[in-house]
Design a protein around this motif. Structure first.
Motif, PDB file in Angstrom:
ATOM      1  N   ALA A 146     -26.350 -45.318 -34.024  1.00  0.00           N
ATOM      2  CA  ALA A 146     -27.746 -44.863 -33.978  1.00  0.00           C
ATOM      3  C   ALA A 146     -28.046 -44.147 -32.653  1.00  0.00           C
ATOM      4  N   VAL A 147     -27.515 -44.673 -31.558  1.00  0.00           N
ATOM      5  CA  VAL A 147     -27.804 -44.084 -30.241  1.00  0.00           C
ATOM      6  C   VAL A 147     -27.283 -42.650 -30.129  1.00  0.00           C
ATOM      7  N   VAL A 148     -26.063 -42.402 -30.608  1.00  0.00           N
ATOM      8  CA  VAL A 148     -25.540 -41.035 -30.447  1.00  0.00           C
ATOM      9  C   VAL A 148     -26.299 -40.046 -31.343  1.00  0.00           C
ATOM     10  N   VAL A 149     -26.681 -40.500 -32.539  1.00  0.00           N
ATOM     11  CA  VAL A 149     -27.448 -39.620 -33.428  1.00  0.00           C
ATOM     12  C   VAL A 149     -28.813 -39.326 -32.791  1.00  0.00           C
ATOM     13  N   ASP A 150     -29.460 -40.365 -32.291  1.00  0.00           N
ATOM     14  CA  ASP A 150     -30.796 -40.183 -31.701  1.00  0.00           C
ATOM     15  C   ASP A 150     -30.764 -39.354 -30.423  1.00  0.00           C
ATOM     16  N   ASP A 151     -29.803 -39.668 -29.540  1.00  0.00           N
ATOM     17  CA  ASP A 151     -29.753 -38.905 -28.286  1.00  0.00           C
ATOM     18  C   ASP A 151     -29.599 -37.416 -28.587  1.00  0.00           C
TER      19      ASP A 151
END
Ligand code: GLU
Length: 292
Positions: free
Chosen positions: A205-210
């Protein structure tokens, strides 16, 4: 030059403690120093622990600290299709596999390895790697099955990229030049990408959101430093841009260990109730000696 974008990304699994307060203040300090924008993101994909009243409390505590952020706030549970799409991209390239074993089965397999005297890999946070190799996995269906935990095939991922390490750009201070270091994501094993009660795990989720939010600088606690290699790997696999990272010192408890919500570290809320003055608390936090 594009304007830097920073984010504070708490998980609403409990009330914020002093460690979160330092993180939020550090993000703001870096955003100010870089002339950047400050975003807030609510990381609530851990369905079994996230609660709406903690989200409200996050807004309230951050406002009390004197922080502000851009609206609308990104809430991860509203973007599950984006994580699913990224997951499918990995799966369809043969870089992820179904890992249906329950916690009990995993514990049992780890016990078995111990009994046989096999020293199993432990990740930098102290958790054992997934104990099932290719041979125990069975047939990998062409179509990604629904509702089954999915893991990254670390060896296949590194092979696909033709690398054994990933590069990470780090900054020590907002004005220093970035330093590039090479780190080894395989230390984390076949990380979970989707869990039984997590439609997307933290790293996915973090890499998609960033990327979706155009984050250029990730400022967060040192405890999240080692696993940045996993995020860099996912970014490479998914063709996402790499932000610059700064991992700040941690606020340590009286026992010298990092504060943790699950171990009942004193919440910012309970400190506020004692009538503590905001400026005194901020001064104390920002003056805390660096952790080793
Ligand atoms: N949600 C994570 C936490 O509360 C932080 C994620 C990040 O900053 O990358 O620990």
């Amino acid at each position: 030059m594009i304007q830097p974008v920073l984010r504070f990304a708490p998980s609403p699994n409990g009330y914020l403690h002093l460690g979160h307060a330092l993180s939020a203040l550090e993000c703001q300090r870096w955003a100010d120093a870089l002339g950047g924008r400050m975003l807030l993101r609510i990381e609530d994909t851990d369905i079994s622990r996230a609660r709406p009243h903690y989200v409200e409390a996050i807004f309230d505590d951050l406002a009390w600290l004197g922080l502000s952020w851009e609206e609308p706030v990104r809430v991860q549970s509203e973007h599950l299709e984006a994580y699913e799409k990224a997951l499918r991209l990995l799966y369809d390239q043969g870089l992820a596999y179904p890992a249906p074993a329950s916690r009990t089965q995993i514990a049992h397999a780890l016990d078995g390895l111990k009994t046989e005297g096999i020293a199993w890999h432990i990740d930098p946070d102290g958790s054992p790697h997934y104990p099932f190799g290719d041979r125990d996995r069975g047939e990998r269906p062409d179509m990604m099955p629904d509702d089954v935990p999915i893991r990254l095939d670390m060896a296949a991922a590194l092979k696909k990229l033709g690398i054994s390490k990933v590069s990470e750009k780090r900054l020590d201070t907002p004005t220093s030049a970035p330093v590039t270091t090479m780190t080894d994501p395989s230390l984390w094993g076949d990380i979970l990408l989707r869990g039984r009660d997590r439609p997307a795990t933290y790293h996915l989720a973090v890499v998609v959101d960033d990327a979706d939010q155009g984050v250029t600088h990730v400022v967060r606690g040192l405890d999240l430093g080692p696993s940045t290699s996993v995020q860099r790997l996912l970014q490479e696999l998914l063709g996402l841009p790499a932000p610059i990272y700064h991992h700040h010192r941690l606020v340590l408890g009286e026992d010298g260990r990092k504060l943790s919500k699950s171990e009942g570290a004193k919440s910012l809320r309970s400190l506020r109730r004692t009538g503590i003055a905001r400026d005194a608390l901020i001064a104390r936090l920002m003056a805390t000696p660096p952790s080793p």
